[in-house]
Design an enzyme around this catalytic site. Structure first.
Site, PDB file in Angstrom:
ATOM      1  CE  LYS A   1      -4.534  -2.425   1.915  1.00 23.23           C
ATOM      2  NZ  LYS A   1      -4.031  -3.497   1.961  1.00 23.23           N
TER       3      LYS A   1
HETATM    4  C1  PLP Z   1      -4.668  -4.201   1.553  1.00 27.24           C
HETATM    5  C2  PLP Z   1      -3.661  -5.637   1.054  1.00 27.24           C
HETATM    6  C3  PLP Z   1      -3.854  -6.492   0.095  1.00 27.24           C
HETATM    7  C4  PLP Z   1      -5.529  -6.525  -0.663  1.00 27.24           C
HETATM    8  O1  PLP Z   1      -5.155  -5.600  -1.753  1.00 27.24           O
HETATM    9  P1  PLP Z   1      -6.416  -5.104  -2.304  1.00 27.24           P
HETATM   10  O2  PLP Z   1      -5.818  -4.217  -3.057  1.00 27.24           O
HETATM   11  O3  PLP Z   1      -7.189  -4.795  -0.905  1.00 27.24           O
HETATM   12  O4  PLP Z   1      -6.717  -6.266  -2.971  1.00 27.24           O
HETATM   13  C5  PLP Z   1      -3.468  -7.895  -0.051  1.00 27.24           C
HETATM   14  N1  PLP Z   1      -2.080  -7.863   1.205  1.00 27.24           N
HETATM   15  C6  PLP Z   1      -1.830  -7.717   1.895  1.00 27.24           C
HETATM   16  C7  PLP Z   1      -0.285  -7.100   2.242  1.00 27.24           C
HETATM   17  C8  PLP Z   1      -2.136  -5.973   1.909  1.00 27.24           C
HETATM   18  O5  PLP Z   1      -2.085  -5.109   2.952  1.00 27.24           O
END
Ligand code: PLP
Length: 453
Positions: A110
């Protein structure tokens, strides 16, 4: 480039406006009204470093920001990553690769989007002379990534509620040990839903909201999706040309933002047509892509908690593309889904997605198998991507979090201490937080004392 709402009942906006708004006023999500064709540009992007590639791609979309400014925003956004490669591609063997997306300040993918979004916010606020107070609730990860994106930024304070005692010690440290004067973590007595309810109540208080320019950091900002397209292109360009014919990206998925970004890069002319949605036991998307039926059930906690979701907020963007930009159809699908909790799609053939899911025991087994086979420690989210791997073609598995974020699970499974210098340095810093009841009036007063205007 103009940005339209998936529901078609809001005016079209420029990139900067769409980023500032977040959610469209008609409740839809912003989408670029057309997609650039990058296929002819790929050859000239070969060998670019990550920030340069990101700039080249984003300037096609952020055409209302002067290029000099955009370049600085983009370069600043990847400075806090702990490797110059930013998104290293690691070969495991044969045609199998993992793309490490956990080198940012909060050790999860993120950061790619939220570091950029924080810098964009700061830039757009400076331009407009506005000041904002970001208010949100988190069950752990998104909150720390959002806080770290806005750390020390001018003209923005951030208030983040989390359920006291219900997030991991490490997640709490990531939010409360930042040392930044514009960050106000609030530990609420109660559950995540209690914290979320307080936030909703304050957003519903129109006078308070406008007096303090309350703003949400939500997962649906179009800038987040676009920022995430870049590492798909970067990974593609790192693959030897002879192995580019048949690439599949496998993406641990929750809210569908990450894999959607890859699929959009594909639609822009990146030569990749296959995307696999890898879920944990919360398998609404897996069931969807295998049967066409989109149906909510209860969220079940898993050992890959950032994927514990039921309704994938970014999915509406995919529906818009699936329905060829027919906003009226999108509205009727969303309305039916909202009313009945289910919707049946019969037009998924050839959309390019496949899907798998993994339960907790498989996740643990996979972490140990991958360690045995490749001597690589993976986190529980990444593990979901290893389901049903066949050996045909090139597979690029996205590694979405650093294993050091899950020290207990890794120790129990592998008898190894997963470490990260970033996390270790947090242990020495002071925790700064405000503890209070799950009470909107208490939070309101706290914002009145500490908000920026
Ligand atoms: C947020 C997150 C996901 C999921 O990603 P999306 O974009 O919501 O599908 C997967 N793995 C981790 C470690 C995350 O923080």
């Amino acid at each position: 480039m103009k940005y339209a709402s998936t529901r078609g009942q809001s005016p079209e906006l420029s990139f900067s406006q769409a980023v500032s708004e977040g959610l469209a006023p008609d409740g839809g999500l912003f989408v670029p009204e057309s997609l650039p064709d990058i296929s002819q540009r790929l050859a000239s992007w070969e060998g670019l470093d990550y920030p340069s590639l990101s700039f080249e791609f984003l300037k096609l979309f952020a055409d209302d920001i002067p290029e000099r400014d955009l370049r600085k925003i983009v370069f600043d956004s990847y400075k806090r990553f702990d490797t110059p490669e930013v998104a290293p591609l690691r070969k495991l063997g044969g045609g199998l690769y993992i793309l490490e997306l956990f080198h940012g300040p909060t050790l999860a993918f993120k950061d790619f989007a939220l570091q950029l979004l924080g810098n964009l916010y700061e830039y757009l606020l400076k331009d407009s002379g506005r000041k904002i107070n970001v208010l949100g609730a988190t069950s752990g990860d998104t909150g720390s990534a959002a806080i770290n994106g806005l750390l020390g930024k001018r003209n923005v304070n951030i208030f983040m509620l989390y359920p006291y005692g219900r997030i991991s010690a490490l997640q709490e440290r990531q939010m409360t040990c930042t040392g930044a004067g514009n960050v106000f973590p609030i530990a609420v007595d109660g559950t995540f839903d209690d914290a979320q309810a307080v936030v909703k109540e304050l957003f519903a208080d129109v006078n308070f909201k406008s007096k303090w320019n309350l703003s949400a950091v939500n997962s649906i900002n179009i800038a987040r999706v676009l920022a995430q397209c870049v590492y798909y292109i970067y990974a593609f360009l790192k693959i030897p040309e002879s192995e580019r014919e048949d690439i599949e990206f496998v993406v641990p998925t929750g809210n569908f933002g990450n894999v959607l970004a890859g699929w959009l890069a594909g639609k822009c002319g990146l030569g990749v047509k296959k995307f696999r949605v890898a879920t944990n036991r919360n398998d609404i998307l897996c069931r969807l892509f295998n049967s066409g039926l989109y149906e909510v059930s209860q969220v079940r906690p898993s050992c890959a908690p950032s994927m514990d979701i039921q309704v994938a907020s970014n999915f509406e963007r995919f529906i818009w593309y699936l329905e060829n930009g027919n906003a009226q159809k999108v509205r009727s699908i969303m309305a039916e889904f909202k009313a009945k909790g289910r919707y049946f799609f019969d037009n998924f053939n050839a959309c390019g997605f496949s899907a798998t899911s993994m339960d907790d025991s498989e996740i643990v087994e996979t972490i140990s198998e991958v360690w045995g086979k490749y001597k690589v420690v993976i986190d529980p989210h990444t593990a979901c991507a290893f389901k049903n791997l066949d050996t045909s073609g090139t597979k690029i598995l996205l590694s979405t979090a650093h294993p050091a974020k899950f020290p207990e699970l890794i120790r129990k499974t592998l008898n190894i201490d997963a470490k990260s210098p970033i996390l270790e340095s947090l242990a020495e810093r002071e925790i700064v937080r405000k503890r209070m009841g799950a009470d909107a009036s208490a939070v309101r007063s706290y914002i009145e004392e500490n908000g920026i205007r």
